[in-house]
Design a protein around this motif. Structure first.
Motif, mmCIF file in Angstrom:
data_model
loop_
_atom_site.group_PDB
_atom_site.id
_atom_site.type_symbol
_atom_site.label_atom_id
_atom_site.label_comp_id
_atom_site.label_asym_id
_atom_site.label_seq_id
_atom_site.Cartn_x
_atom_site.Cartn_y
_atom_site.Cartn_z
ATOM 1 N N LYS A 1 33.668 54.356 41.173
ATOM 2 C CA LYS A 1 34.527 54.381 39.998
ATOM 3 C C LYS A 1 35.995 54.165 40.354
ATOM 4 C CE LYS A 1 31.242 55.009 37.104
ATOM 5 N NZ LYS A 1 30.911 53.950 36.122
ATOM 6 N N MET A 2 36.253 53.848 41.626
ATOM 7 C CA MET A 2 37.624 53.558 42.047
ATOM 8 C C MET A 2 37.740 52.081 42.387
ATOM 9 S SD MET A 2 38.592 56.915 44.333
ATOM 10 C CE MET A 2 38.542 58.565 43.613
ATOM 11 N N HIS A 3 37.254 51.253 41.472
ATOM 12 C CA HIS A 3 37.247 49.805 41.656
ATOM 13 C C HIS A 3 37.404 49.146 40.297
ATOM 14 C CE1 HIS A 3 35.020 45.946 41.584
ATOM 15 N NE2 HIS A 3 35.672 45.751 42.727
ATOM 16 N N TRP A 4 38.274 48.181 40.188
ATOM 17 C CA TRP A 4 38.451 47.497 38.920
ATOM 18 C C TRP A 4 39.040 46.110 39.132
ATOM 19 C CZ3 TRP A 4 41.190 51.530 40.732
ATOM 20 C CH2 TRP A 4 42.581 51.448 40.786
ATOM 21 N N ILE A 5 38.765 45.239 38.160
ATOM 22 C CA ILE A 5 39.271 43.870 38.153
ATOM 23 C C ILE A 5 40.452 43.804 37.197
ATOM 24 C CG2 ILE A 5 38.755 41.438 37.696
ATOM 25 C CD1 ILE A 5 37.209 42.557 40.047
ATOM 26 N N VAL A 6 41.580 43.280 37.696
ATOM 27 C CA VAL A 6 42.782 43.155 36.877
ATOM 28 C C VAL A 6 42.993 41.686 36.538
ATOM 29 C CG1 VAL A 6 45.273 43.489 36.783
ATOM 30 C CG2 VAL A 6 43.832 45.176 37.938
ATOM 31 N N ASP A 7 42.990 41.382 35.252
ATOM 32 C CA ASP A 7 43.262 40.006 34.813
ATOM 33 C C ASP A 7 44.319 39.950 33.719
ATOM 34 O OD1 ASP A 7 41.891 41.058 32.691
ATOM 35 O OD2 ASP A 7 40.181 39.702 32.811
ATOM 36 N N ASN A 8 44.891 41.101 33.417
ATOM 37 C CA ASN A 8 45.896 41.154 32.358
ATOM 38 C C ASN A 8 46.946 42.187 32.738
ATOM 39 O OD1 ASN A 8 47.316 40.883 30.002
ATOM 40 N ND2 ASN A 8 45.842 42.015 28.745
ATOM 41 N N ILE A 9 48.176 41.725 32.943
ATOM 42 C CA ILE A 9 49.264 42.619 33.317
ATOM 43 C C ILE A 9 50.480 42.298 32.455
ATOM 44 C CG2 ILE A 9 48.416 42.829 35.690
ATOM 45 C CD1 ILE A 9 50.586 40.921 36.569
ATOM 46 N N PRO A 10 51.467 43.204 32.406
ATOM 47 C CA PRO A 10 52.643 42.943 31.559
ATOM 48 C C PRO A 10 53.316 41.605 31.848
ATOM 49 C CG PRO A 10 52.625 45.229 32.267
ATOM 50 C CD PRO A 10 51.501 44.560 32.985
ATOM 51 N N ASP A 11 53.462 41.245 33.133
ATOM 52 C CA ASP A 11 54.006 39.929 33.476
ATOM 53 C C ASP A 11 52.834 38.992 33.736
ATOM 54 O OD1 ASP A 11 55.404 37.744 34.295
ATOM 55 O OD2 ASP A 11 56.420 38.713 35.978
ATOM 56 N N GLN A 12 52.269 38.442 32.644
ATOM 57 C CA GLN A 12 51.039 37.671 32.741
ATOM 58 C C GLN A 12 51.209 36.391 33.562
ATOM 59 O OE1 GLN A 12 48.252 38.934 31.825
ATOM 60 N NE2 GLN A 12 46.952 37.188 32.349
ATOM 61 N N ASN A 13 52.457 35.922 33.721
ATOM 62 C CA ASN A 13 52.677 34.718 34.524
ATOM 63 C C ASN A 13 52.189 34.887 35.949
ATOM 64 O OD1 ASN A 13 53.873 33.294 32.405
ATOM 65 N ND2 ASN A 13 55.921 34.076 32.870
ATOM 66 N N LEU A 14 52.186 36.137 36.433
ATOM 67 C CA LEU A 14 51.731 36.395 37.787
ATOM 68 C C LEU A 14 50.233 36.155 37.951
ATOM 69 C CD1 LEU A 14 53.757 39.617 38.697
ATOM 70 C CD2 LEU A 14 54.019 37.332 39.706
ATOM 71 N N MET A 15 49.532 35.992 36.852
ATOM 72 C CA MET A 15 48.093 35.767 36.926
ATOM 73 C C MET A 15 47.752 34.284 36.948
ATOM 74 S SD MET A 15 47.422 38.845 37.194
ATOM 75 C CE MET A 15 45.649 38.741 37.379
ATOM 76 N N ASN A 16 48.722 33.449 37.359
ATOM 77 C CA ASN A 16 48.498 32.018 37.543
ATOM 78 C C ASN A 16 49.125 31.603 38.865
ATOM 79 O OD1 ASN A 16 49.364 28.979 37.168
ATOM 80 N ND2 ASN A 16 47.755 29.373 35.651
#
Length: 491
Positions: A305-320
């Motif tokens: 339960k200490m594992h997760w996928i992050v695809d949405n953050i406040p600065d979404q530009n960092l996800m490209n």
């Protein structure tokens, strides 16, 4: 009365702090409780209030007696339908010590109703004479004493009645109907017998209630479910300790995966030391050792339960990848304008240490950068991050919640398919990620808190919390939840 407690017997509220606990053969006790004089008085008041309603109505046996009255002769008298319908306690105390738990009631009053009758025959008249009527009985100065003992016996809590007594000091009878000249004779004939009947009936009622409570305590579970992942080991360790001013006990207190036995990997030792609450008097003091937090952390780590996928953050530009072209040029060169995922996991059990005023936490993370390329998830690099954080506990109702703040972190490249990573360029991105995503997510989970074992229908109030010497110390009062429906299930 304001409220009542529908438990296994009139004394069940005496054990509101140890509901759902039983004994297991272990020398570890990671949560300690100390119920003070103030707490014992609170429990005693609930006990007395429950007793006032549980003792009534109480039916007493019929009483028959014959007396010789000058001139009249032998008179047969009887009282029937004797019912104790009201008990009110004006003064009571509770004490603990080597002999057990003493509950002393002094100055109680009670009211009874009864039906009386008499008959006699005399040489003056050829027929039998009889009469009957109703009566009210007022009891003053009734005293009740109980001495209780609580031990571990063959793996269960054993509640024993060491002594029990009831004494009626004074009563008055108000008769209605019949011949007034006979009133005093009837009163004189039955005062002692009514008093004895009340004493015997009240004592038997209390004995039955304690036996019922003893059966209830022995049937309690050894663990309680926290959620669909974990359970809390609430087994009592050792015998409760009774001093002149408090009742002390310990429970195992460790978390385990649900439906799996909690097997401690810690050394078998007495980790709890005597503690006390300073400042204003509180009803109960609770000491939680850091091993309790460690066990909770281990359970959630083992449950993945200490594992997760992050695809949405406040600065979404960092996800490209376009945003990373100056930070990791090779990433943008191989995967231009592709979206990213960050695969974050705790790769070993977090280390939690309770220090002065806070909990020091060390959290090791793996951050894998995944590229979403033509519908495929392609891991391209892995960064190891070790977070040093401070956690600040607080009590919310009946739960121990924690908020975490970042102190510092270190990072290093674990492996990479996109060339060597320049950590000084990646660090600001990871810092933003930790502060805006990772720690808020952790705090969202921790703010729900972990339950503090306490009887359902009651809550902690006026709570003071202190971190010191590997322990969290909670000093609190206990209050009844008016909107709750009290029962004997731990929540």
């Amino acid at each position: 009365m304001g409220h009542s407690v529908d438990s296994a017997g009139l004394l069940v509220v005496l054990w509101l702090m140890i509901s759902s606990w039983a004994y297991v053969g272990s020398s570890e006790g990671y949560i300690s409780y100390e119920i003070s004089d103030k707490g014992l008085d609170f429990v005693k008041d609930l006990l007395i209030e429950q007793a006032e309603t549980s003792l009534v109505p109480l039916e007493l046996p019929n009483i028959e007696k014959t007396v010789k009255i000058p001139v009249i002769g032998t008179v047969s008298m009887e009282v029937s339908n004797v019912t104790l319908y009201r008990v009110h306690v004006t003064s009571s105390t509770v004490k603990t010590g080597d002999t057990g738990i003493l509950v002393d009631v002094a100055g109680a009053t009670a009211n009874l109703t009864l039906h009386w009758g008499y008959s006699y025959s005399t040489w003056l008249l050829p027929i039998s004479i009889s009469d009957q009527g109703e009566a009210e009985v007022q009891i003053e100065g009734m005293e009740i004493g109980l001495v209780l003992d609580l031990k571990n016996q063959q793996g269960s809590l054993k509640l024993s009645l060491v002594d029990c007594g009831c004494y009626v000091k004074d009563l008055s009878i108000d008769l209605a109907g019949g011949a007034s000249w006979l009133y005093q004779g009837l009163v004189d004939a039955f005062e002692d017998k009514i008093a004895s009947a009340v004493e015997d009936a009240v004592s038997k009622k209390l004995i039955d209630a304690i036996e019922e409570l003893d059966s209830f305590l022995q049937s309690l579970p050894k663990e309680v479910t926290v959620n669909n992942i974990s359970a809390l080991n609430v087994t009592i360790v050792g015998d409760p300790k009774l001093s002149n001013s408090s009742l002390e006990l310990e429970i195992n207190g460790l978390f385990s995966l649900k439906d799996e036995a909690a097997v401690s990997k810690l050394q078998h030792e007495n980790v709890q030391v005597p503690f006390s609450c300073n400042g204003p008097a509180r009803m109960v003091g609770i000491s939680v050792h850091e091993n309790v937090l460690e066990s909770a952390s281990a359970v959630y780590f083992e449950a993945n339960k200490m594992h997760w996928i992050v695809d949405n953050i406040p600065d979404q530009n960092l996800m490209n990848t376009a945003e990373w072209r100056f930070i990791i040029p090779q990433l943008y060169k191989q995967y231009p304008n592709d979206d990213l995922n960050l695969n974050i996991s705790v790769y070993s059990n977090p280390i939690l240490k309770i220090g002065e005023k806070q909990i020091d936490a060390t959290i090791p993370l793996k951050v894998i950068i995944d590229v979403l390329d033509d519908g495929q998830v392609v891991p391209v690099a892995c960064i190891s991050v070790v977070i040093s954080a401070a956690a600040y506990p607080e009590v919310s109702r009946n739960a121990l919640a924690v908020s975490v703040k970042l102190n510092e972190f270190t990072m290093s490249q674990d492996w990479s398919k996109i060339g060597n990573l320049h950590m000084h360029l990646v660090q600001p991105v990871i810092s933003t990620l930790l502060r805006t995503v990772v720690l808020p997510y952790i705090n969202l989970k921790l703010c729900k808190g972990f339950p503090i074992p306490i009887f359902h229908g009651f809550e902690l109030q006026n709570t003071e919390l202190l971190c010191t010497d590997s322990r969290i110390i909670i000093c609190s009062d206990v209050a009844f939840i008016e909107t709750a429906q009290p029962h004997t299930v731990f929540v």
